[in-house]
Design a protein around this motif. Structure first.
Motif, mmCIF file in Angstrom:
data_model
loop_
_atom_site.group_PDB
_atom_site.id
_atom_site.type_symbol
_atom_site.label_atom_id
_atom_site.label_comp_id
_atom_site.label_asym_id
_atom_site.label_seq_id
_atom_site.Cartn_x
_atom_site.Cartn_y
_atom_site.Cartn_z
ATOM 1 N N MET A 187 0.835 -1.210 0.000
ATOM 2 C CA MET A 187 0.000 0.000 0.000
ATOM 3 C C MET A 187 0.865 1.253 0.000
ATOM 4 O O MET A 187 0.573 2.241 -0.688
ATOM 5 C CB MET A 187 -0.914 -0.015 1.226
ATOM 6 C CG MET A 187 -2.022 -1.038 1.173
ATOM 7 S SD MET A 187 -3.324 -0.561 0.002
ATOM 8 C CE MET A 187 -4.579 -1.786 0.420
ATOM 9 N N GLY A 188 1.943 1.221 0.797
ATOM 10 C CA GLY A 188 2.828 2.380 0.853
ATOM 11 C C GLY A 188 3.485 2.660 -0.481
ATOM 12 O O GLY A 188 3.574 3.819 -0.922
ATOM 13 N N ILE A 192 3.130 6.006 -2.740
ATOM 14 C CA ILE A 192 4.308 6.784 -3.145
ATOM 15 C C ILE A 192 4.362 6.969 -4.662
ATOM 16 O O ILE A 192 4.597 8.077 -5.167
ATOM 17 C CB ILE A 192 5.593 6.090 -2.640
ATOM 18 C CG1 ILE A 192 5.671 6.181 -1.120
ATOM 19 C CG2 ILE A 192 6.834 6.709 -3.282
ATOM 20 C CD1 ILE A 192 6.776 5.343 -0.509
ATOM 21 N N VAL A 193 4.128 5.865 -5.392
ATOM 22 C CA VAL A 193 4.149 5.953 -6.855
ATOM 23 C C VAL A 193 3.031 6.869 -7.355
ATOM 24 O O VAL A 193 3.230 7.680 -8.277
ATOM 25 C CB VAL A 193 4.021 4.547 -7.475
ATOM 26 C CG1 VAL A 193 3.840 4.642 -8.985
ATOM 27 C CG2 VAL A 193 5.239 3.717 -7.147
ATOM 28 N N SER A 194 1.846 6.775 -6.743
ATOM 29 C CA SER A 194 0.720 7.630 -7.148
ATOM 30 C C SER A 194 1.032 9.098 -6.891
ATOM 31 O O SER A 194 0.752 9.971 -7.728
ATOM 32 C CB SER A 194 -0.552 7.217 -6.394
ATOM 33 O OG SER A 194 -0.922 5.898 -6.706
ATOM 34 N N PHE A 218 2.073 -2.801 -8.678
ATOM 35 C CA PHE A 218 1.653 -2.787 -7.275
ATOM 36 C C PHE A 218 0.188 -3.189 -7.142
ATOM 37 O O PHE A 218 -0.196 -3.888 -6.196
ATOM 38 C CB PHE A 218 1.901 -1.398 -6.685
ATOM 39 C CG PHE A 218 3.324 -0.948 -6.821
ATOM 40 C CD1 PHE A 218 4.306 -1.457 -5.991
ATOM 41 C CD2 PHE A 218 3.692 -0.056 -7.818
ATOM 42 C CE1 PHE A 218 5.634 -1.065 -6.125
ATOM 43 C CE2 PHE A 218 5.002 0.338 -7.969
ATOM 44 C CZ PHE A 218 5.984 -0.164 -7.114
ATOM 45 N N SER A 219 -0.628 -2.761 -8.100
ATOM 46 C CA SER A 219 -2.038 -3.159 -8.092
ATOM 47 C C SER A 219 -2.169 -4.672 -8.272
ATOM 48 O O SER A 219 -2.965 -5.330 -7.580
ATOM 49 C CB SER A 219 -2.787 -2.427 -9.215
ATOM 50 O OG SER A 219 -4.135 -2.827 -9.256
ATOM 51 N N ILE A 220 -1.364 -5.237 -9.177
ATOM 52 C CA ILE A 220 -1.394 -6.681 -9.405
ATOM 53 C C ILE A 220 -0.859 -7.429 -8.190
ATOM 54 O O ILE A 220 -1.393 -8.473 -7.793
ATOM 55 C CB ILE A 220 -0.574 -7.021 -10.670
ATOM 56 C CG1 ILE A 220 -1.276 -6.452 -11.915
ATOM 57 C CG2 ILE A 220 -0.392 -8.525 -10.812
ATOM 58 C CD1 ILE A 220 -0.447 -6.543 -13.175
ATOM 59 N N THR A 235 -7.108 0.391 -4.967
ATOM 60 C CA THR A 235 -7.621 1.125 -6.134
ATOM 61 C C THR A 235 -8.225 2.457 -5.711
ATOM 62 O O THR A 235 -8.010 3.494 -6.355
ATOM 63 C CB THR A 235 -8.670 0.281 -6.873
ATOM 64 O OG1 THR A 235 -8.086 -0.945 -7.305
ATOM 65 C CG2 THR A 235 -9.210 1.022 -8.083
ATOM 66 N N PHE A 236 -8.993 2.435 -4.608
ATOM 67 C CA PHE A 236 -9.580 3.676 -4.076
ATOM 68 C C PHE A 236 -8.485 4.660 -3.677
ATOM 69 O O PHE A 236 -8.581 5.871 -3.949
ATOM 70 C CB PHE A 236 -10.478 3.351 -2.884
ATOM 71 C CG PHE A 236 -11.062 4.560 -2.214
ATOM 72 C CD1 PHE A 236 -12.139 5.234 -2.788
ATOM 73 C CD2 PHE A 236 -10.531 5.039 -1.031
ATOM 74 C CE1 PHE A 236 -12.675 6.362 -2.175
ATOM 75 C CE2 PHE A 236 -11.063 6.170 -0.418
ATOM 76 C CZ PHE A 236 -12.134 6.826 -0.989
ATOM 77 N N LEU A 237 -7.427 4.160 -3.028
ATOM 78 C CA LEU A 237 -6.319 5.021 -2.619
ATOM 79 C C LEU A 237 -5.646 5.665 -3.828
ATOM 80 O O LEU A 237 -5.430 6.888 -3.862
ATOM 81 C CB LEU A 237 -5.300 4.183 -1.829
ATOM 82 C CG LEU A 237 -3.990 4.869 -1.466
ATOM 83 C CD1 LEU A 237 -4.239 6.016 -0.500
ATOM 84 C CD2 LEU A 237 -3.001 3.864 -0.860
ATOM 85 N N ALA A 238 -5.343 4.843 -4.829
ATOM 86 C CA ALA A 238 -4.681 5.375 -6.028
ATOM 87 C C ALA A 238 -5.575 6.372 -6.758
ATOM 88 O O ALA A 238 -5.107 7.418 -7.231
ATOM 89 C CB ALA A 238 -4.300 4.224 -6.950
#
Length: 529
Positions: A187-188, A192-194, A218-220, A235-238
């Motif tokens: 998740m972290g 960070i990437v987002s 990361f999603s996968i 997905t909601f976080l991103a």
């Protein structure tokens, strides 16, 4: 009272989240590309029941009337938003047998197709139609307004609804320290990437629509390792970070207007959400299937063990009356044979034969049961030793029938449970000794077999052969290729197949060139001399 409170809370949540969405440069003032209330409404009706629909209607009417829609236009929009949620729940339950856990592929596809793509058409059409009738949308803007409305509703169902629907899934997770650390790291990294993609970091980089897909690994990762609940949350976080960055004028999807930027962004978010939903559901379904398979295998093992114990008890109880029948039949023969007459002696002979057949049938059933549940102790055994052990057991019958048996020299070395392998070859040879043409002695040839099915034996005879239509059936218990004219219980070939399958091999029959049959058995993995 509880129902009233639920309606009030739903209406309040709808109003607040709608206010946030309408602040994102709504097209024509009412159609926004960020619309969480759609997902909230669907999840509320799915989890708490359809009787909460008034909360949706009140919240939708209030926010649109507050934004400036005329009374009747606000009513039309509220009706469309309410029907959208009601229809979505109906379609999911009626056609997808929907489970909120989203742990089956058909649940994920149902949410994507039935709720996100189909039910949202109702809200977009009634909503834009109400605005047009109220004079709030001019003719040329109807299309762009409808598209923005529909896309915003789609994303609400793809991003917001899964988070709420899978909340209960967090309770079923096993919070092992290692798994918690892995989830936190994943998740972290996604956050960070987002932030890097949709923050100031790439503000000066020329627009490159391939950059946002760096989030996919990361999603996968989360979908594969942590299930639908964690996947929906990621997905909601991103999506939240991406919307925040794009609204601030950052990220690879920034263009002249916020509405156009959000349109490009939401297409990207839809791809991420759909991929994560389907992948997480597929993995969860596979894990559940594997777990159920293990449980069924364990139950089957216990059932086989119980069946074997029951057969042992039955065999013990049946042997005693069979021994009594044999004993008294012998006494009748010894003491009263002359008094019985020809018909009586015939009847007595039939009793003795029936008793013998019953005893043999009982022994065969017990043997089949033991082969099925026997713990396999495999060792490397030369094929010649297996064949010789089987022939030794049949020595008297071979001599009695004047059988000619040829054993090839090139028999393979097999990794088998010796007792089970000998039993299989014994039954194949016994079968070949029984089935011969009238007036002829058995002619049997035993050769090694090496093929894609593994290594084993070929037992060939010159008997009457096996008709193709029964070549598979004769390996089933109590199935016979002939009538009662040939001795046997119909269990021998079933024992052969079971022995082969316990070793990971197979048993089958095929016509022999020049007449007769060729029975083949393999024992899985091949060992050469």
């Amino acid at each position: 009272m509880k129902h009233l409170m639920q309606v009030v809370v739903l209406a309040g949540v709808y109003f607040v989240t709608a206010k946030f969405g309408l602040g994102m440069d709504a097209v024509s003032g009412f159609a926004t590309l960020v619309w969480p209330p759609t997902g909230i409404s669907l999840a509320a009706l799915m989890l708490f029941g359809g009787r909460l629909w008034p909360g949706i209607a009140i919240g939708a009417f209030s926010i649109n009337f507050h934004t400036g829609a005329p009374f009747f236009s606000a009513c039309g929009i509220a009706a469309g938003n309410t029907l959208e949620a009601v229809l979505g729940v109906y379609l999911l339950r009626r056609f997808a047998d929907f489970r909120p856990a989203l742990d089956r592929v058909k649940d994920a596809l149902g949410l994507i197709v039935l709720a996100a793509l189909i039910s949202t058409l109702v809200s977009a059409t009634l909503g834009v139609g109400s605005l047009w009738l109220g004079g709030l949308v001019a003719g040329p803007a109807v299309r762009s307004t409808w598209q923005a409305w529909w896309l915003g509703d789609i994303l609400g169902n793809l991003v917001m609804a899964p988070v709420l629907l899978t909340l209960s899934g967090w309770r079923g997770l096993r919070y092992k320290p290692r798994r918690c650390v892995e989830a936190a790291v994943a998740m972290g990294m996604m956050a960070i990437v987002s932030l890097a993609l949709f923050g100031d970091v790439v503000a000066r980089i020329p627009k490159n629509y391939a950059l946002p897909y760096l989030i996919f690994p990361f999603s996968i990762w989360i979908a594969l390792r942590m299930g639908p609940a964690a996947s929906a949350a990621s997905t909601f976080l991103a999506a939240s970070i991406a919307i925040w960055g794009t609204a601030g004028g950052h990220g690879p999807f920034r263009v002249d207007t916020l509405a156009a930027s959000l349109a490009l962004l939401q297409i990207y978010v839809a791809v991420v959400a759909v991929t994560a939903l389907i992948l997480a559901a597929a993995v969860s379904e596979r894990v559940r299937t594997e777990r159920l398979s293990r449980e069924y295998a364990k139950d089957l093992e216990f059932a086989n063990r119980d069946l074997g114990m029951m057969l042992d008890v039955i065999a013990h109880d049946l042997r005693e009356p069979l021994r009594s029948i044999d004993t008294f039949s012998m006494r009748l023969t010894d003491r009263y044979e002359k008094d019985l007459g020809e018909k009586g002696r015939d009847y007595l002979s039939r009793v003795v034969k029936a008793s013998g057949r019953m005893r043999q049938l009982l022994e065969d059933i017990l043997l089949l049961s033991r082969v099925k549940r026997k713990e396999m102790v495999k060792e490397k055994v030369p094929g010649r030793e297996i064949v010789q052990d089987a022939m030794d057991r049949l020595e008297s019958r071979i001599r009695e029938r004047r059988a000619r048996i040829r054993v090839h020299a090139s028999l393979p070395v097999l990794e088998v449970d010796r007792t089970t392998a000998v039993e299989a070859v014994y039954n194949l040879l016994s079968n070949a000794l029984k089935f011969v043409r009238d007036g002829q002695s058995p002619e049997i040839e035993i050769a090694g077999y090496r093929g894609p099915e593994g290594a084993g034996f070929s037992v060939q005879d010159r008997g009457p052969g096996v008709a193709p239509e029964i070549s598979e059936r004769i390996f089933q218990l109590f199935e016979r290729g002939v009538g009662r004219s040939v001795e046997g219980t119909g269990a021998g070939l079933a024992i052969v197949r079971q022995a082969a399958e316990r070793h990971g091999g197979r048993a089958w029959v095929q016509p022999r060139s020049g007449g007769g049959s060729e029975f083949l058995i393999t024992f899985g993995g091949r060992r050469d001399e």
